[in-house]
Design a protein around this motif. Structure first.
Motif, PDB file in Angstrom:
ATOM      1  N   THR A   1      -0.828  -0.020 -20.540  1.00  0.00           N
ATOM      2  CA  THR A   1      -1.484  -1.035 -21.359  1.00  0.00           C
ATOM      3  C   THR A   1      -1.310  -2.398 -20.708  1.00  0.00           C
ATOM      4  OG1 THR A   1       0.492  -1.575 -22.661  1.00  0.00           O
ATOM      5  CG2 THR A   1      -0.873   0.279 -23.435  1.00  0.00           C
ATOM      6  N   GLU A   2      -2.055  -3.385 -21.233  1.00  0.00           N
ATOM      7  CA  GLU A   2      -1.897  -4.744 -20.731  1.00  0.00           C
ATOM      8  C   GLU A   2      -0.468  -5.235 -20.957  1.00  0.00           C
ATOM      9  OE1 GLU A   2      -4.796  -7.593 -21.930  1.00  0.00           O
ATOM     10  OE2 GLU A   2      -6.472  -6.202 -21.688  1.00  0.00           O
ATOM     11  N   ALA A   3       0.104  -4.901 -22.105  1.00  0.00           N
ATOM     12  CA  ALA A   3       1.476  -5.315 -22.394  1.00  0.00           C
ATOM     13  C   ALA A   3       2.445  -4.711 -21.377  1.00  0.00           C
ATOM     14  CB  ALA A   3       1.858  -4.903 -23.816  1.00  0.00           C
ATOM     15  N   ASP A   4       2.222  -3.436 -21.012  1.00  0.00           N
ATOM     16  CA  ASP A   4       3.060  -2.794 -19.995  1.00  0.00           C
ATOM     17  C   ASP A   4       2.946  -3.538 -18.663  1.00  0.00           C
ATOM     18  OD1 ASP A   4       3.753  -0.821 -21.814  1.00  0.00           O
ATOM     19  OD2 ASP A   4       2.267   0.616 -21.052  1.00  0.00           O
TER      20      ASP A   4
ATOM     21  N   VAL B   1       0.857  -1.190   0.000  1.00  0.00           N
ATOM     22  CA  VAL B   1       0.000   0.000   0.000  1.00  0.00           C
ATOM     23  C   VAL B   1       0.892   1.239   0.000  1.00  0.00           C
ATOM     24  CG1 VAL B   1      -1.877   1.214   1.144  1.00  0.00           C
ATOM     25  CG2 VAL B   1      -1.758  -1.291   1.260  1.00  0.00           C
ATOM     26  N   LEU B   2       1.116   1.766  -1.198  1.00  0.00           N
ATOM     27  CA  LEU B   2       2.001   2.924  -1.380  1.00  0.00           C
ATOM     28  C   LEU B   2       1.261   4.154  -1.879  1.00  0.00           C
ATOM     29  CD1 LEU B   2       4.924   1.031  -3.167  1.00  0.00           C
ATOM     30  CD2 LEU B   2       4.809   1.692  -0.760  1.00  0.00           C
ATOM     31  N   GLY B   3       0.189   3.953  -2.636  1.00  0.00           N
ATOM     32  CA  GLY B   3      -0.551   5.077  -3.196  1.00  0.00           C
ATOM     33  C   GLY B   3      -1.491   4.602  -4.287  1.00  0.00           C
ATOM     34  N   ASP B   4      -2.097   5.579  -4.965  1.00  0.00           N
ATOM     35  CA  ASP B   4      -3.024   5.257  -6.046  1.00  0.00           C
ATOM     36  C   ASP B   4      -3.259   6.511  -6.884  1.00  0.00           C
ATOM     37  OD1 ASP B   4      -4.681   3.726  -7.595  1.00  0.00           O
ATOM     38  OD2 ASP B   4      -6.343   3.634  -6.173  1.00  0.00           O
ATOM     39  N   GLU B   5      -3.559   6.299  -8.156  1.00  0.00           N
ATOM     40  CA  GLU B   5      -3.884   7.400  -9.056  1.00  0.00           C
ATOM     41  C   GLU B   5      -2.838   8.518  -9.019  1.00  0.00           C
ATOM     42  OE1 GLU B   5      -6.311   7.482 -11.227  1.00  0.00           O
ATOM     43  OE2 GLU B   5      -7.260   5.598 -10.645  1.00  0.00           O
TER      44      GLU B   5
ATOM     45  N   MET C   1      -6.362  -1.345 -12.991  1.00  0.00           N
ATOM     46  CA  MET C   1      -5.725  -0.466 -13.961  1.00  0.00           C
ATOM     47  C   MET C   1      -6.749   0.535 -14.439  1.00  0.00           C
ATOM     48  SD  MET C   1      -3.353  -3.011 -16.261  1.00  0.00           S
ATOM     49  CE  MET C   1      -2.814  -1.607 -17.242  1.00  0.00           C
ATOM     50  N   ASN C   2      -6.284   1.626 -15.006  1.00  0.00           N
ATOM     51  CA  ASN C   2      -7.206   2.580 -15.591  1.00  0.00           C
ATOM     52  C   ASN C   2      -7.991   1.901 -16.712  1.00  0.00           C
ATOM     53  OD1 ASN C   2      -6.495   4.772 -13.978  1.00  0.00           O
ATOM     54  ND2 ASN C   2      -4.765   5.285 -15.285  1.00  0.00           N
ATOM     55  N   PRO C   3      -9.222   2.341 -16.965  1.00  0.00           N
ATOM     56  CA  PRO C   3     -10.038   1.696 -17.995  1.00  0.00           C
ATOM     57  C   PRO C   3      -9.348   1.665 -19.353  1.00  0.00           C
ATOM     58  CG  PRO C   3     -11.365   3.198 -16.687  1.00  0.00           C
ATOM     59  CD  PRO C   3      -9.931   3.436 -16.294  1.00  0.00           C
ATOM     60  N   LEU C   4      -9.449   0.508 -20.004  1.00  0.00           N
ATOM     61  CA  LEU C   4      -8.890   0.319 -21.331  1.00  0.00           C
ATOM     62  C   LEU C   4     -10.001  -0.097 -22.284  1.00  0.00           C
ATOM     63  CD1 LEU C   4      -5.685  -1.721 -20.426  1.00  0.00           C
ATOM     64  CD2 LEU C   4      -5.825   0.699 -20.973  1.00  0.00           C
ATOM     65  N   PRO C   5      -9.835   0.122 -23.582  1.00  0.00           N
ATOM     66  CA  PRO C   5     -10.869  -0.300 -24.524  1.00  0.00           C
ATOM     67  C   PRO C   5     -11.019  -1.807 -24.556  1.00  0.00           C
ATOM     68  CG  PRO C   5      -8.889   0.377 -25.681  1.00  0.00           C
ATOM     69  CD  PRO C   5      -8.701   0.767 -24.245  1.00  0.00           C
TER      70      PRO C   5
ATOM     71  N   TYR D   1     -13.400  -1.158 -19.544  1.00  0.00           N
ATOM     72  CA  TYR D   1     -13.433  -2.140 -18.485  1.00  0.00           C
ATOM     73  C   TYR D   1     -12.162  -2.050 -17.660  1.00  0.00           C
ATOM     74  CZ  TYR D   1     -10.243  -5.236 -21.110  1.00  0.00           C
ATOM     75  OH  TYR D   1      -9.174  -5.768 -21.770  1.00  0.00           O
ATOM     76  N   ILE D   2     -12.199  -2.624 -16.472  1.00  0.00           N
ATOM     77  CA  ILE D   2     -11.056  -2.590 -15.567  1.00  0.00           C
ATOM     78  C   ILE D   2     -10.301  -3.907 -15.687  1.00  0.00           C
ATOM     79  CG2 ILE D   2     -10.314  -2.419 -13.170  1.00  0.00           C
ATOM     80  CD1 ILE D   2     -11.422   0.167 -14.278  1.00  0.00           C
ATOM     81  N   ASN D   3      -8.989  -3.826 -15.830  1.00  0.00           N
ATOM     82  CA  ASN D   3      -8.151  -5.018 -15.925  1.00  0.00           C
ATOM     83  C   ASN D   3      -7.679  -5.480 -14.569  1.00  0.00           C
ATOM     84  OD1 ASN D   3      -7.961  -5.515 -18.721  1.00  0.00           O
ATOM     85  ND2 ASN D   3      -6.570  -3.786 -18.964  1.00  0.00           N
ATOM     86  N   LEU D   4      -7.551  -6.770 -14.434  1.00  0.00           N
ATOM     87  CA  LEU D   4      -6.805  -7.386 -13.356  1.00  0.00           C
ATOM     88  C   LEU D   4      -5.784  -8.298 -14.010  1.00  0.00           C
ATOM     89  CD1 LEU D   4      -8.021  -8.835 -10.006  1.00  0.00           C
ATOM     90  CD2 LEU D   4      -6.504 -10.184 -11.451  1.00  0.00           C
TER      91      LEU D   4
END
Length: 229
Positions: free
Chosen positions: A155-158, A110-114, A179-183, A219-222
């Protein structure tokens, strides 16, 4: 049996306040240790309370050890408010793994967010050098994954590349929890700000047999990655 070293808040549900009960419902015995005692979580503009140091954890562990109560199968850590306590956590992890080499250490860094840090930069550096090599499972969010790898994750690749770097730092399993919303590659929506719900997806599928590549649903990635021996 889980040794859970996390925050405690009066208002809200984070840290041990939201971890202990679900674990107990799943059949785990949980020994909770408080890393901080705050009025509320660190997302609020004002926080009052106390941050515990490494002596706090060492004293508690010495009491458990004196009574023959070091018998844990899992170590779970969350918000840690000081470098002193984080160093003590590392020592505890090493001692628990000496007693039980099969112990699983699950670390939520737990370091931070956004883009906002909840802790000092010293703690970020300490996580990289002290905790990441000891943990078995790491559950950072997107921002935390960036902090721990010094990579940009958009990105997912990142995210997969960042997980790979964390594996090389010693981790067996990495779960980037948000992750931030991706297409989305299969569905579309004319309103990119519209909330995504199951009903909206069903309606979209009914209205349109073929997805429109010019329109995208978010959508949100996990991202989960496990290193195979």
């Amino acid at each position: 049996r889980v040794l859970s070293i996390q925050s405690s808040v009066v208002h809200g549900y984070v840290g041990n306040k939201c971890a202990v009960f679900p674990l107990q419902l799943l059949g785990f015995d949980v020994d909770p240790v408080v890393s901080v005692q705050f009025s509320n979580h660190t997302g609020y503009p004002t926080i009052k309370g106390h941050v515990f140091d490494g002596n706090h954890l060492r004293d508690i562990l010495s009491g458990l050890k004196a009574n023959g109560l070091i018998c844990h199968t899992h170590l779970l850590t969350g918000y840690i408010g000081s470098v002193s306590l984080l160093e003590a956590v590392a020592a505890v992890a090493q001692e628990l793994k000496t007693v039980n080499p099969g112990l699983t250490y699950v670390c939520d860094p737990v370091l931070g967010d956004e883009g906002k840090l909840y802790v000092s930069q010293d703690l970020v550096n300490a996580y990289k050098t002290t905790i990441v090599p000891l943990a078995d499972i790491l559950t950072p969010n997107q921002f935390e994954a960036e902090l721990l790898t010094d990579m940009t994750v958009t990105t997912e690749a990142d995210a997969i590349a960042a997980a790979g770097k964390l594996h090389r730092m010693g981790l067996k399993t990495v779960i980037i929890t948000s992750m931030n919303p991706l297409p989305h590659p299969e569905y579309s929506s004319p309103d990119r700000s519209a909330p995504v719900t199951a009903a909206a997806v069903v309606q979209q599928q009914q209205q349109q047999q073929q997805p429109d590549p010019q329109q995208e649903l978010q959508y949100i990635n996990l991202i989960a990655s496990t290193k195979v021996p």
